[in-house]
Enzyme design. Structure first.
Site, PDB file in Angstrom:
ATOM      1  N   SER A  17       0.811  -1.218   0.000  1.00  0.00           N
ATOM      2  CA  SER A  17       0.000   0.000   0.000  1.00  0.00           C
ATOM      3  C   SER A  17       0.843   1.266   0.000  1.00  0.00           C
ATOM      4  O   SER A  17       0.427   2.296  -0.537  1.00  0.00           O
ATOM      5  CB  SER A  17      -0.961   0.009   1.185  1.00  0.00           C
ATOM      6  N   HIS A  42       1.671   4.534   4.864  1.00  0.00           N
ATOM      7  CA  HIS A  42       0.977   5.269   3.811  1.00  0.00           C
ATOM      8  C   HIS A  42       1.570   6.667   3.637  1.00  0.00           C
ATOM      9  O   HIS A  42       1.735   7.145   2.515  1.00  0.00           O
ATOM     10  CB  HIS A  42      -0.513   5.362   4.133  1.00  0.00           C
TER      11      HIS A  42
END
Length: 315
Positions: free
Chosen positions: A144, A195
């Site tokens: 991610s 992230h």
């Protein structure tokens, strides 16, 4: 290696179905390779997750640098794999066509390692600022972080779009930051620092020196130039759209008109409304496939007249 057994991996099956709907021939080579590698390592992990995840303790203090390579391509479960790879599928199709395969592969490799480094730096800073040693123990896996970096690149090469995040209309320029907070609020277990590291690496590439450094290191590997953005469509993003299913087309780019998965949803909705207005419009006596649709050629006035007559006859 430890093969995952004991249950049906619904997320994996759905991912394979989505890939088959797109068609292997329509997925660029590097994107397909990344998908295959992640799926293979999900089924055949090199080591248990506790031995491949990246953290300050394992990566920095214990000098276990191989985790920088292993952590991005291992996933916690089948749904973790599904959502990451679906996002990779669409982002890869868009960006690899713009950046070309060799340079895109170079970006994936550099981003995968660099994001792990930035992640450890962020966790180390949190440890010192908050005086909480638990941040050094936070261990992360998954692709991610790379996807957030690719999101920054995609917004950079397709400027001026508007994203809808949890019902809020956000300029694509700031959408990554809003999504970062939204995902953390919705799923507190996700790695906020991971992230954030992806966004920062993406900005280092688009606004910082990273791209120049990569080009200098690559030498003559790629004659990379910034691609121009086509201006034919109004673009809009929809946060959280998992993917789009369609039948095998002649050419993916011709079929989609170069739209991303978020933009495809908007086109699908518009076409669905048009079908309601015209009683389920057809073309050459064949029903349109669900979603966005581009006619293979411009119809003549005589064809339009005949279609109108058929519509009135049905009434």
């Amino acid at each position: 290696m430890q093969r995952r057994q004991g249950r049906v991996n619904a997320g994996l099956l759905l991912l394979l179905y989505q890939i088959s709907q797109v068609g292997l021939q329509n997925i660029p080579s590097v994107t397909l390779g990344v998908l295959a590698l992640n799926i293979f390592l999900f089924l055949n992990p090199v080591r248990p997750l506790s031995e491949v995840c990246i953290s300050v303790k394992e990566g920095f203090y214990r000098k276990n640098w191989q985790r920088l390579l292993l952590s991005p391509v291992h996933h916690a479960d089948d749904w973790h794999l599904y959502y990451n790879m679906i996002s990779m599928l669409w982002k890869g199709i868009m960006l690899e066509k713009k950046l070309k395969s060799i340079w895109f592969a170079y970006i994936i490799a550099v981003f995968s390692v660099l994001i792990g480094v930035v992640y450890m730096m962020l966790e180390f800073m949190l440890t010192k600022i908050l005086d909480d040693p638990s941040y050094e123990m936070n261990c992360a896996v998954g692709f991610s972080g790379v996807l957030f970096a690719l999101k920054v690149l995609n917004n950079h090469y397709n400027p001026g779009r508007v994203s809808s995040v949890l019902g809020l209309q956000i300029s694509s320029k700031y959408a990554c930051w809003v999504e970062l907070v939204a995902i953390h609020l919705i799923s507190p277990g996700t790695s906020f620092a991971g992230h954030l590291a992806g966004i920062l690496v993406g900005l280092m590439y688009t606004m910082g020196p990273l791209k120049k450094i990569m080009k200098a290191c690559a030498g003559g590997i790629s004659s990379f130039t910034d691609p121009a953005r086509p201006r034919d469509y109004y673009y809009s993003d929809y946060y959280g759209y998992p993917g789009y299913q369609y039948r095998a087309p002649r050419s993916y780019y011709d079929y989609t008109g170069g739209l991303t998965e978020e933009e495809q949803l908007e086109r699908a909705v518009l076409n669905s409304l048009n079908e309601r207005d015209f009683g389920g419009a057809t073309y050459n006596n064949e029903r349109r496939p669900y979603g966005f649709w581009f006619p293979p050629e411009q119809r003549s006035e005589e064809e339009i007249r005949r279609q109108r007559l058929r519509r009135f006859e049905r009434r």
